[in-house]
Design an enzyme around this catalytic site. Sequence first.
Site, mmCIF file in Angstrom:
data_model
loop_
_atom_site.group_PDB
_atom_site.id
_atom_site.type_symbol
_atom_site.label_atom_id
_atom_site.label_comp_id
_atom_site.label_asym_id
_atom_site.label_seq_id
_atom_site.Cartn_x
_atom_site.Cartn_y
_atom_site.Cartn_z
ATOM 1 N N GLU A 1 0.821 -1.210 0.000
ATOM 2 C CA GLU A 1 0.000 0.000 0.000
ATOM 3 C C GLU A 1 0.859 1.266 0.000
ATOM 4 O O GLU A 1 0.671 2.161 -0.819
ATOM 5 C CB GLU A 1 -0.910 -0.020 1.234
ATOM 6 N N SER B 1 -7.004 2.271 -4.160
ATOM 7 C CA SER B 1 -5.824 2.760 -3.450
ATOM 8 C C SER B 1 -4.889 3.506 -4.390
ATOM 9 O O SER B 1 -4.182 4.412 -3.976
ATOM 10 C CB SER B 1 -5.010 1.579 -2.911
ATOM 11 N N ASP C 1 1.275 4.050 -3.040
ATOM 12 C CA ASP C 1 0.811 5.432 -2.856
ATOM 13 C C ASP C 1 1.947 6.416 -3.102
ATOM 14 O O ASP C 1 1.779 7.436 -3.777
ATOM 15 C CB ASP C 1 0.278 5.639 -1.428
ATOM 16 N N ASP D 1 -22.841 8.192 -11.798
ATOM 17 C CA ASP D 1 -23.353 6.887 -11.374
ATOM 18 C C ASP D 1 -22.573 6.409 -10.152
ATOM 19 O O ASP D 1 -21.458 6.859 -9.905
ATOM 20 C CB ASP D 1 -23.256 5.865 -12.516
ATOM 21 N N GLY E 1 -23.761 10.073 -17.426
ATOM 22 C CA GLY E 1 -23.942 10.974 -16.282
ATOM 23 C C GLY E 1 -23.344 10.354 -15.025
ATOM 24 O O GLY E 1 -22.722 9.276 -15.072
ATOM 25 N N ASP F 1 -16.943 10.922 -19.246
ATOM 26 C CA ASP F 1 -17.922 10.066 -18.580
ATOM 27 C C ASP F 1 -17.563 8.592 -18.807
ATOM 28 O O ASP F 1 -17.145 8.223 -19.895
ATOM 29 C CB ASP F 1 -19.302 10.375 -19.182
ATOM 30 N N VAL F 2 -17.698 7.802 -17.756
ATOM 31 C CA VAL F 2 -17.468 6.361 -17.893
ATOM 32 C C VAL F 2 -18.848 5.706 -17.940
ATOM 33 O O VAL F 2 -19.666 5.938 -17.045
ATOM 34 C CB VAL F 2 -16.625 5.825 -16.716
#
Length: 640
Positions: A302, A557, A306, A619, A617, A598-599
């Site tokens: 992690e 993450s 990051d 979601d 839009g 937009d996905v």
Amino acid sequence: MVSSGVASRLFAALALATAALARPSLSTKLTHEKREVVHGQWTKVSRAAADAPLTLRIGLKQRNLARAEELMHAISNPRSESYGQHLSPEQVVDLFAPGEDAIAETEQWLISEGVASDHISRTTGRNWIKVTTTVGKAESLLDTAYSVYENDDGARLVACESYSVPAAIQGHIDLVAPTIQFDEREAVITTRELKKREEALAPKLKKLPNGHPQADSLKNCSEVTTPACLRALYDIPKNVKAVEGNSFGIVEFAPQSYNQDDLNGFFSVYGSGKIPNGTAPVFNGIDGGFLSTDSGSGTRGESNLDLCYAMALTYPQNVTLYQVGDSVVWQPATNNNFLDAIDGSYCTTDGGDNPDWDAMYPHDSSSPGAYTGQPMCGVYNATKVISVSYGSNEDARPASYRARECAEYMKLGLMGVTVLFSSGDTGVAGLRSQCVKPDGSYTPVAADYGRFNPMFPGTCPWITSVGGTGLPEGKPVGTREVASYNFGSGGGFSNLFPLPAYQADAIKGYYAQHDPGYNSSRYNNTQQVRGYPDVALASQDYITGLDGSFMAFSGTSASAPTFGAMIALINGERLKAGKGPVGFINPVLYAHREVFTDVVEGKNPGCGTDGFSAVTGWDPVTGLGAPNYQKLKKVFMALP
Ligand SMILES: *[C@@H]1O[C@H](CO)[C@@H](O)[C@H](O)[C@H]1NC(C)=O
Ligand SMILES: *[C@@H]1O[C@H](CO)[C@@H](O)[C@H](O)[C@H]1NC(C)=O
Ligand SMILES: *[C@@H]1O[C@H](CO)[C@@H](O)[C@H](O)[C@H]1NC(C)=O
Ligand SMILES: *[C@@H]1O[C@H](CO)[C@@H](O)[C@H](O)[C@H]1NC(C)=O
Ligand SMILES: *[C@@H]1O[C@H](CO)[C@@H](O)[C@H](O)[C@H]1NC(C)=O
Ligand SMILES: *[C@@H]1O[C@H](CO)[C@@H](O)[C@H](O)[C@H]1NC(C)=O
């Protein structure tokens, strides 16, 4: 930073809100809180001894919390006259602290009941009164009976099942602790260790059998994500300069911590030849924060992930690492321990943190790796952007605990800090893919039924929740991304937090065009609650240095520090132009959908369902979609 004009207007409006009321007497007491059921795991073992010492903490109602919406609008809505005029920490304390009369009347009650005044103290934020007393005295103050309870692990606590406070001051009091707080949900979490930890979202990893991709190639971006892929996907500039005073913070909780050799190895290939060997984050250790010497993805993955991306995308900008918590695993640090260290007014080491959930320092020196110092309180300034890739199920702690933490993110926003959290990696299910049974307990891991289990802090309306996307398999940069498919991007709707104004149109539009197809047994479908995430970015197979080699990690993450890097770069541009940091960004994001791609494809399965679908839009899988840096920068540069 704030013009005195705005501050005084805000304060003048707030002063009007206080009105004098005729008050009933102190001797009439009313039940303040009551627990209907004490769940299975806790067994009452005995009455608590009357002469046992007890520290009561009386949480007073903060003023103006109900005005969060209005205050955030004033400062963060692009259409507000006072946009960007952030408050100082002192102004924030003054705005929310209980009135002097509320504090004084509560203290007078304690004194009238015979509590010595030197046993009464106030916290810095002035919203907690601490009373050092005994069980017997507390019982008479609160008209209650305390018992000792024990759980399956042998942990014991002193608690009661209801308590009363005088009618005359009930309006001032939020809660009294310890009283009824022991949490029902604990029964489902098997170890004491897991009970309190902020969990790293534990990105999934994949070994790279054929070596690692070239640093500047964009040929493999659907297979392996590199800094070059991210720059190409989101138009992030390559040659950036450090701006004095700009800041970007990454938070890690023990036992996760980064390894310098791994960063060195990553930067030597993916640092564009610019990041010198040995480049490290600015280390801000909190409550015993340390760099572990463990190897392997379990405790390094992690943090390495990051930091590799936060640093590669913003270099030579400094990245600050808030490394939180010592190695006492049965009492790990929480977000509250972190927040204490960056905000002296939240810092409620002498009152507000919750001993049932938060780490209480000093830790006993007999535990290996214990932090035996005082809890850190307001010792660091908050960086202007903070990205956190840890979370827990919204219902894993009491609603009052969640509300208090969420209100602190709102205050950080008022002070000009952007707070980003990963939305989660288990779709509509909770950690370990668990869902919720009708009685509130959890289903077995990855069972195919149950109520959706939203993740916190994603559901807090005052943070920016970052979901995950990916390029469709085998497709090049430039193809529209889809919702993450290596894992389910965390998303859905809160069970605690109402719909914030900035999101109202987006949610209305979503339901007007789409029927998610679930009734209220699955989630709160009233259309009146906070939906998450807000945005979504690449989340799959991020190449990361680990144990002298490279691994590819998938999870939201990865998405949060990437978006954080973009916001930190924009803050730098604003700083250069003589403007302040962007602070809480959601109202701007929802007002400027044109900065997003937009996905519209993909789902976030869980609890035996397909979860929600990414659609045109906003979601509850990918939020507003994937941001474009240049467009986003243009929007923020045009704002005051
Ligand atoms: C594509 O990725 C693979 C590893 O997954 C690597 O072996 C190969 O060299 C990469 N190709 C390029 C052009 O970077
Ligand atoms: C980066 O951090 C170091 C160490 O705290 C400090 O000396 C330096 O001034 C910082 N650089 C910038 C550009 O803020
Ligand atoms: C990079 O720095 C580390 C110390 O952080 C050192 O051990 C290593 O030898 C250096 N590697 C190179 C290639 O200079
Ligand atoms: C925090 O910021 C204030 C105001 O800019 C500054 O005076 C102080 O030195 C900073 N404290 C730390 C610990 O950096
Ligand atoms: C759903 O949310 C609304 C709005 O916050 C709330 O009034 C309602 O009680 C919630 N419903 C359930 C079943 O929790
Ligand atoms: C939701 O639908 C399921 C399956 O049809 C049904 O068993 C359940 O009773 C419904 N819940 C509500 C609140 O209508």
